[in-house]
Write a protein that holds these residues in place. Structure first.
Motif, short mmCIF file in Angstrom:
data_model
loop_
_atom_site.label_atom_id
_atom_site.label_comp_id
_atom_site.label_asym_id
_atom_site.label_seq_id
_atom_site.Cartn_x
_atom_site.Cartn_y
_atom_site.Cartn_z
N GLY A 225 -5.98 2.02 1.95
CA GLY A 225 -6.56 2.13 0.61
C GLY A 225 -5.77 3.04 -0.31
N CYS A 226 -5.49 4.26 0.16
CA CYS A 226 -4.73 5.19 -0.68
C CYS A 226 -3.30 4.70 -0.87
CB CYS A 226 -4.75 6.58 -0.06
SG CYS A 226 -6.41 7.32 0.03
N GLY A 227 -2.71 4.13 0.19
CA GLY A 227 -1.35 3.59 0.05
C GLY A 227 -1.29 2.46 -0.97
N GLY A 228 -2.28 1.58 -0.95
CA GLY A 228 -2.31 0.48 -1.92
C GLY A 228 -2.47 0.96 -3.34
N LEU A 248 12.01 -3.21 -7.87
CA LEU A 248 11.17 -2.13 -7.34
C LEU A 248 9.75 -2.25 -7.86
CD1 LEU A 248 10.79 0.52 -5.81
CD2 LEU A 248 11.53 1.74 -7.87
N VAL A 249 9.59 -2.55 -9.15
CA VAL A 249 8.26 -2.69 -9.74
C VAL A 249 7.50 -3.83 -9.08
CG1 VAL A 249 7.00 -3.24 -11.86
CG2 VAL A 249 8.96 -1.67 -11.94
N LEU A 250 8.16 -4.99 -8.94
CA LEU A 250 7.51 -6.15 -8.33
C LEU A 250 7.14 -5.87 -6.87
CD1 LEU A 250 9.71 -9.03 -9.81
CD2 LEU A 250 7.41 -8.32 -10.52
N THR A 251 8.03 -5.20 -6.15
CA THR A 251 7.76 -4.88 -4.75
C THR A 251 6.57 -3.94 -4.62
OG1 THR A 251 10.10 -5.14 -4.18
CG2 THR A 251 8.73 -3.89 -2.64
N LEU A 252 6.52 -2.93 -5.48
CA LEU A 252 5.40 -1.99 -5.44
C LEU A 252 4.08 -2.67 -5.76
CD1 LEU A 252 7.06 1.08 -7.21
CD2 LEU A 252 6.21 1.04 -4.85
N LEU A 253 4.06 -3.50 -6.80
CA LEU A 253 2.81 -4.16 -7.19
C LEU A 253 2.36 -5.15 -6.12
CD1 LEU A 253 3.45 -4.78 -11.00
CD2 LEU A 253 2.09 -2.97 -9.94
N PHE A 254 3.29 -5.95 -5.60
CA PHE A 254 2.93 -6.91 -4.56
C PHE A 254 2.50 -6.18 -3.28
CE2 PHE A 254 4.15 -9.55 -0.88
CZ PHE A 254 3.36 -10.67 -1.13
N GLY A 255 3.26 -5.16 -2.90
CA GLY A 255 2.90 -4.38 -1.73
C GLY A 255 1.55 -3.72 -1.86
N GLY A 256 1.24 -3.22 -3.05
CA GLY A 256 -0.07 -2.60 -3.28
C GLY A 256 -1.20 -3.59 -3.12
N VAL A 257 -1.02 -4.81 -3.65
CA VAL A 257 -2.05 -5.85 -3.51
C VAL A 257 -2.26 -6.21 -2.03
CG1 VAL A 257 -2.61 -8.26 -4.01
CG2 VAL A 257 -1.70 -6.79 -5.82
N VAL A 258 -1.15 -6.33 -1.29
CA VAL A 258 -1.25 -6.64 0.15
C VAL A 258 -1.99 -5.54 0.89
CG1 VAL A 258 0.09 -6.94 2.27
CG2 VAL A 258 0.81 -8.10 0.18
N LEU A 259 -1.66 -4.29 0.61
CA LEU A 259 -2.32 -3.17 1.28
C LEU A 259 -3.81 -3.11 0.94
CD1 LEU A 259 0.35 -0.33 0.88
CD2 LEU A 259 -0.37 -1.41 3.01
N LEU A 260 -4.17 -3.36 -0.31
CA LEU A 260 -5.58 -3.33 -0.69
C LEU A 260 -6.35 -4.49 -0.08
CD1 LEU A 260 -5.49 -2.17 -4.43
CD2 LEU A 260 -6.06 -0.84 -2.40
N THR A 261 -5.69 -5.65 0.03
CA THR A 261 -6.33 -6.78 0.71
C THR A 261 -6.62 -6.45 2.17
OG1 THR A 261 -5.17 -8.34 -0.74
CG2 THR A 261 -6.11 -9.23 1.29
N ALA A 262 -5.63 -5.83 2.83
CA ALA A 262 -5.83 -5.40 4.22
C ALA A 262 -6.90 -4.32 4.30
CB ALA A 262 -4.51 -4.88 4.79
N PHE A 263 -6.97 -3.48 3.28
CA PHE A 263 -7.98 -2.42 3.24
C PHE A 263 -9.39 -3.02 3.22
CE2 PHE A 263 -10.75 0.10 0.38
CZ PHE A 263 -10.89 1.24 1.15
N VAL A 264 -9.61 -4.03 2.35
CA VAL A 264 -10.92 -4.68 2.27
C VAL A 264 -11.29 -5.31 3.61
CG1 VAL A 264 -12.23 -6.53 1.16
CG2 VAL A 264 -10.75 -5.05 -0.22
N TRP A 265 -10.31 -5.99 4.23
CA TRP A 265 -10.56 -6.60 5.54
C TRP A 265 -10.97 -5.55 6.56
CZ3 TRP A 265 -7.91 -5.60 10.13
CH2 TRP A 265 -8.23 -6.44 11.20
N TRP A 266 -10.28 -4.41 6.58
CA TRP A 266 -10.56 -3.38 7.56
C TRP A 266 -11.91 -2.72 7.31
CZ3 TRP A 266 -10.01 -1.58 12.14
CH2 TRP A 266 -10.34 -0.26 12.44
#
Length: 509
Positions: A225-228, A248-266
């Protein structure tokens, strides 16, 4: 009529939790002063250094590319770590967390004021953000559990909403005064005496039950959650200097969405989740979170553009720029304490939030007509008054509705979610609207610069044109916030005499 204390089981602890009617503690209003003082310090610190930034940049030899980190380091740590701070408040105890946050914030502020180089200042600002993420949710959850009577709750949240809405504008005023008459370092040092006063007041006036002994922190949830959130806030911050198509901007935004999606699942599987999903699944709370985030996107964009417009285009001094925001601050206070607080127990929250967003959007539309020589009295002031009144009408019912009826063990993380929507919305708004403004200005200057002799005028007109285009976008976002509030926030006004903090019959798991 005196109502006996209510007692209910806390699923995070083995004992009973006593919920006492607020009328029994006559010192609770002094406790509100302490909470409000700490919240004001956190909110205004997001903007107090803005006006001081040119002086700090020159004093410490910062480059134009790096100066943004004075602002970004704070908002990045603050927005990214709020959920963690909220859950720590629930685990350790709100009062204890509140006092730890005050001490840490004061120490970080003193470190920043004494900075001898840009790196030291950036680190101090990040540390301020870390302790603000601990302090803010514990402050709001203390307020939530202290005031449960609907009438008193309305007054308390009216004051709190006024500070949340006007704190940023107050930051500009204080920052201008300190920078012009003392030194930019005092924009940081000023937090130390405020924190000391709040700490002593908290020690004497605030009360809280102990934390949940034996409970564990959801470490995977913290990382995901905090990482996303950090990745997304960082991505939007880097979009301003790098551009939206930067890898870098695209990677950060996409990575953040992926991390938050995993956060919701967890969170749907974690035994003790960082953010229990029933909090955000509630329709009214979800509507409040979205309304807050969208409203702040527009508000932070306005502060950014109006600061530069007044200082660069109209050549106002730092103090005069800060004072120019004073009517808006007054309007926020009036809208929150004199209108929203009085009507909250009589009308549904959305009947305040929707008109508030329409008023704020109307003020934005007026600002889209500004030129390089607009009159403050006849063209800028009316817009700021409408903006302030609209924000005052909106913020108080958002805070009150989002935190109403939350189980005590979830009050910290719920408060943190409200603050997260505010901070992430501010970061997104600054980056998004500033990028729109810069792009529009460049296009205007390129199209109209035909006579080199008029370059200075065309550049100034181009800058103002960029501001007005971005403000149009901000007005649309404000209207979207009003639409979401009207469709999603269906809560009814609280009944007179009934406790607003009714138990939530849901398991934290």
């Amino acid at each position: 009529m005196t109502r006996p204390d209510a007692s209910r089981t806390d699923p995070w602890s083995s004992g009973q939790v006593n919920v006492t009617r607020t009328g029994e503690d006559p010192r609770r209003w002094w406790g509100l002063v302490v909470i409000a003082l700490a919240q004001l310090m956190v909110v205004l610190d997001a903007t107090i250094v803005n006006i001081a930034l040119p002086s700090a940049q020159q004093d410490l030899g910062m480059s134009d590319a790096n100066r943004q980190w004075v602002i970004t380091a704070y908002t990045l740590a603050f927005g990214g770590l709020l959920l963690l701070g909220g859950r720590i408040a629930d685990l350790v105890g709100r009062k204890r967390t509140f006092m730890i946050g005050l001490v840490g914030f004061a120490a970080a502020s003193a470190l920043g004021g004494a900075a001898t180089g840009s790196g030291m200042l950036f680190a101090a600002r990040a540390l301020q953000g870390v302790f603000a993420a601990v302090l803010a949710p514990s402050a709001l959850s203390l307020l939530t559990t202290t005031f449960t009577d609907p009438k008193e709750r309305g007054k308390a949240f009216g004051i709190y909403g006024a500070l949340a809405g006007s704190g940023s504008a107050i930051g500009f005023i204080v920052g201008g005064l300190l920078t012009e008459y003392l030194n930019w370092r005092w924009c940081l040092y000023v937090n130390v005496p405020i924190a000391v006063i709040a700490f002593v007041g908290a020690l004497v006036l605030l009360h809280d039950r102990p934390g949940h002994a034996g409970a564990r922190l959801d470490v995977p949830g913290v990382l995901l959650g905090c990482g996303g959130l950090v990745a997304i806030v960082y991505g939007f911050s880097e979009a301003q200097p790098r551009g939206w198509s930067d890898p870098l901007v695209l990677t950060l935004l996409f990575g953040g969405v992926v991390l938050l999606t995993a956060f919701v699942w967890w969170q749907s599987r974690a035994p003790m989740p960082l953010l229990p999903l029933h909090i955000v699944k509630d329709r009214n709370r979800a509507g409040c979170f979205l309304t807050m985030g969208l409203a702040v996107i527009g508000m932070f964009g306005l502060f950014l553009f109006m600061t530069y417009y007044l200082q660069v285009v109209l050549a106002y001094s730092p103090v005069r720029t800060g004072l120019a925001f004073l009517p808006m601050t007054a309007a926020i206070i009036v809208g929150s304490t004199q209108i929203s607080a009085r009507l909250m127990n009589r009308v549904a929250p959305r009947m305040l939030m929707v008109p508030g967003m329409i008023l704020a959007a109307s003020g934005m539309v007026i600002l889209t007509q500004m030129t390089v020589d607009s009159s403050y009295t006849t063209e800028i002031l009316p817009a700021l008054l409408l903006m302030g009144l609209g924000m005052g009408l909106t913020f108080m019912p958002v805070f009150s509705t989002a935190t109403a009826g939350v189980a005590p063990q979830d009050s910290g993380v719920t408060s943190a979610t409200v603050n997260t929507s505010q901070q992430v919305g501010g970061s997104i708004g600054t980056a998004l609207l500033n990028t729109i403004a810069t792009t529009s200005s460049t296009a205007y200057i390129t199209a109209h610069l035909t006579n080199p002799a008029q370059k200075a005028l065309v550049v100034k007109e181009g800058v103002v044109h960029g501001y007005t285009v971005a403000i149009w976008w901000a007005a649309g976002i404000m209207l979207l916030a009003g639409l979401i509030a009207g469709l999603m926030v269906t809560a009814k006004p609280p009944k007179q005499g009934a406790p607003a903090q009714a138990p939530v019959p849901e398991s934290v798991a």
